[in-house]
Design an enzyme around this catalytic site. Sequence first.
Site, PDB file in Angstrom:
ATOM      1  N   LEU A  75       0.971  -1.095   0.116  1.00 21.13           N
ATOM      2  CA  LEU A  75       0.009   0.035   0.105  1.00 21.13           C
ATOM      3  C   LEU A  75       0.954   1.231   0.050  1.00 21.13           C
ATOM      4  CD1 LEU A  75      -2.307  -1.387   2.580  1.00 21.13           C
ATOM      5  CD2 LEU A  75      -2.647  -1.494   0.043  1.00 21.13           C
ATOM      6  N   ARG A  76       0.440   2.378  -0.338  1.00 19.73           N
ATOM      7  CA  ARG A  76       1.417   3.460  -0.740  1.00 19.73           C
ATOM      8  C   ARG A  76       1.294   4.489   0.481  1.00 19.73           C
ATOM      9  NH1 ARG A  76       5.325   0.577  -2.914  1.00 19.73           N
ATOM     10  NH2 ARG A  76       5.048  -0.081  -5.223  1.00 19.73           N
ATOM     11  N   ASN A 106       7.715  -0.733   3.150  1.00 21.76           N
ATOM     12  CA  ASN A 106       8.338   0.599   2.464  1.00 21.76           C
ATOM     13  C   ASN A 106       7.657   1.697   2.072  1.00 21.76           C
ATOM     14  OD1 ASN A 106       7.183  -1.006   0.749  1.00 21.76           O
ATOM     15  ND2 ASN A 106       8.432  -0.843  -1.006  1.00 21.76           N
ATOM     16  N   HIS A 191      13.489 -10.254   0.817  1.00 18.25           N
ATOM     17  CA  HIS A 191      13.686 -10.207  -0.684  1.00 18.25           C
ATOM     18  C   HIS A 191      14.864 -10.379  -0.879  1.00 18.25           C
ATOM     19  CE1 HIS A 191      13.150  -7.408  -4.118  1.00 18.25           C
ATOM     20  NE2 HIS A 191      14.249  -7.930  -4.386  1.00 18.25           N
ATOM     21  N   HIS A 244       8.720 -13.681  -3.015  1.00 19.77           N
ATOM     22  CA  HIS A 244       8.721 -13.971  -4.402  1.00 19.77           C
ATOM     23  C   HIS A 244       9.904 -14.726  -4.985  1.00 19.77           C
ATOM     24  CE1 HIS A 244      11.201 -10.516  -3.576  1.00 19.77           C
ATOM     25  NE2 HIS A 244      10.374  -9.563  -3.438  1.00 19.77           N
ATOM     26  N   ASP A 317       2.614  -9.651  -4.451  1.00 16.11           N
ATOM     27  CA  ASP A 317       3.740  -8.447  -4.472  1.00 16.11           C
ATOM     28  C   ASP A 317       2.958  -7.233  -5.106  1.00 16.11           C
ATOM     29  OD1 ASP A 317       5.740  -6.911  -4.092  1.00 16.11           O
ATOM     30  OD2 ASP A 317       7.146  -8.189  -5.472  1.00 16.11           O
ATOM     31  N   PHE A 335      10.013  -0.517 -10.388  1.00 15.00           N
ATOM     32  CA  PHE A 335       9.741  -2.004 -10.616  1.00 15.00           C
ATOM     33  C   PHE A 335       8.331  -2.122 -10.037  1.00 15.00           C
ATOM     34  CE2 PHE A 335      14.490  -1.975 -10.113  1.00 15.00           C
ATOM     35  CZ  PHE A 335      14.997  -2.839 -11.124  1.00 15.00           C
TER      36      PHE A 335
HETATM   37 ZN   LIG Z   1      10.421  -7.563  -3.020  1.00 16.33          ZN
HETATM   38 ZN   LIG Z   2       7.407  -6.460  -2.511  1.00 12.84          ZN
END
Ligand SMILES: [Zn+2]
Ligand SMILES: [Zn+2]
Length: 451
Positions: A75-76, A106, A191, A244, A317, A335
Amino acid sequence: MRFQSPERGETEVRTIQIKGGRVVDPSQDIDQVADLWLGQGRVLAVGEGYDEAEVVIDARGLIICPGLIDLHVHLREPGNEEDETIATGAEAALAGGVTSLACMPNTIPALDSQGAAEFVILQAQRARKANVYPVGAVSKGRKGEELAELGQLVAGGAVAFTDDGAPVASASLMRHALEYAKMFDRVIMQHCQVPELTVGGVMNEGYESMRLGLPGMPAAAEDIMVARDIRLAEITGGRLHIQHISTARSVELVREGKRRGVLVTAEACPHHFTLTDDRLRTFDSNFKMNPPLRTWGDVEAVIGGLKDGTIEVLATDHAPHSPEKKMRELDLAPFGIVGLETLIPITVHGLIEPGHLSWPEVIRKLTINPAQLLKIPKGTLRPGADADVTLIDPEARWTIDPEKFRSKSRNTPYGGWEVRGRAHTVIVSGEVRYSLGGIIHHHQHKSPPPS
Ligand SMILES: [Zn+2]
Ligand SMILES: [Zn+2]
């Protein structure tokens, strides 16, 4: 229990009967045509009859399963609300059949404090869409230097830790993170990527990147960190979750780690089992993700890992970016792709239609498996469980139209795809919060008992 109906407004309802669908609940090994009964925001029973229900949902031809869980969503909010907010992301989740999601840290600022975790939960409660579980940062500010206050994050509601968006590059920090998270019985999600090996890369390194003259990101960048972190999980006894997963070698490393008894789990995203790096020939940034699309050999290995249980979770993701950002040239575009609203049909396309996995196997990786990994009381239709239910129309044929997404962003590589399978009706805490409509009936008056 409250029930939202567009025609009648909110009404108090005692019971909902979801009738005649294929009930698939891997947590109880249920796969049978039956009724599901909900009341007071909880699951009452599968099968046996109660009194006449106030609301009857005709689920013939539909799959009735525990609400889907996506444990990898960006979510941003705060910081990039033009791309997605907690409310719009949680609404996109519902449209994709997802009733609970875990959001990555993030944001700007990073989700690295108790207050930041509490903010996410509060915003999600206000939105009243899908349940949102915050995942805290491993390091302060996601800078990779010192550990965040993991205990405070847990107190604020964080269900796991990751620096996703970036890896925890330092081996010693990762070791400490695994040790501390173990004390709180939380998983570290990673990650996996050695940063020095991917600087400037925009796609998988290999034949296609050479052909296109684009800077590559080698599979080894992922493999090396997966190997390192499995070893760190082994010496600490901490729980490691590989996010992922995208390379054949990584899948083999996880398989081998499990065989040795290391507490390692892994997730795969639909784009990594349906698309390959030759798609970049179009120079379309909707094929630019991190980790990048790989080769057919990697896709086959990911599918193999999903089949034999090496990879126990499916996740999207979901990474929304506004068109202004994503439409830049390939090397400047960010990305990632949105994934919530294409989760079901792309999984059908990649795993169910080719016969790799059955519906119960797919639903297990989207319900009880992620619930157990996060240790959240979700993913099951056991009596007494929260009434979070997803009804899937497995035969619905439709065309993916990004303009119709509930997400604020449109960055998908699947626009225009003709697909099969979609979420039909989605219930959270006993409330119908999303429905394509046409199957819900209300009973105003209860018939008198037979004399
Ligand atoms: Zn990632
Ligand atoms: Zn991610």
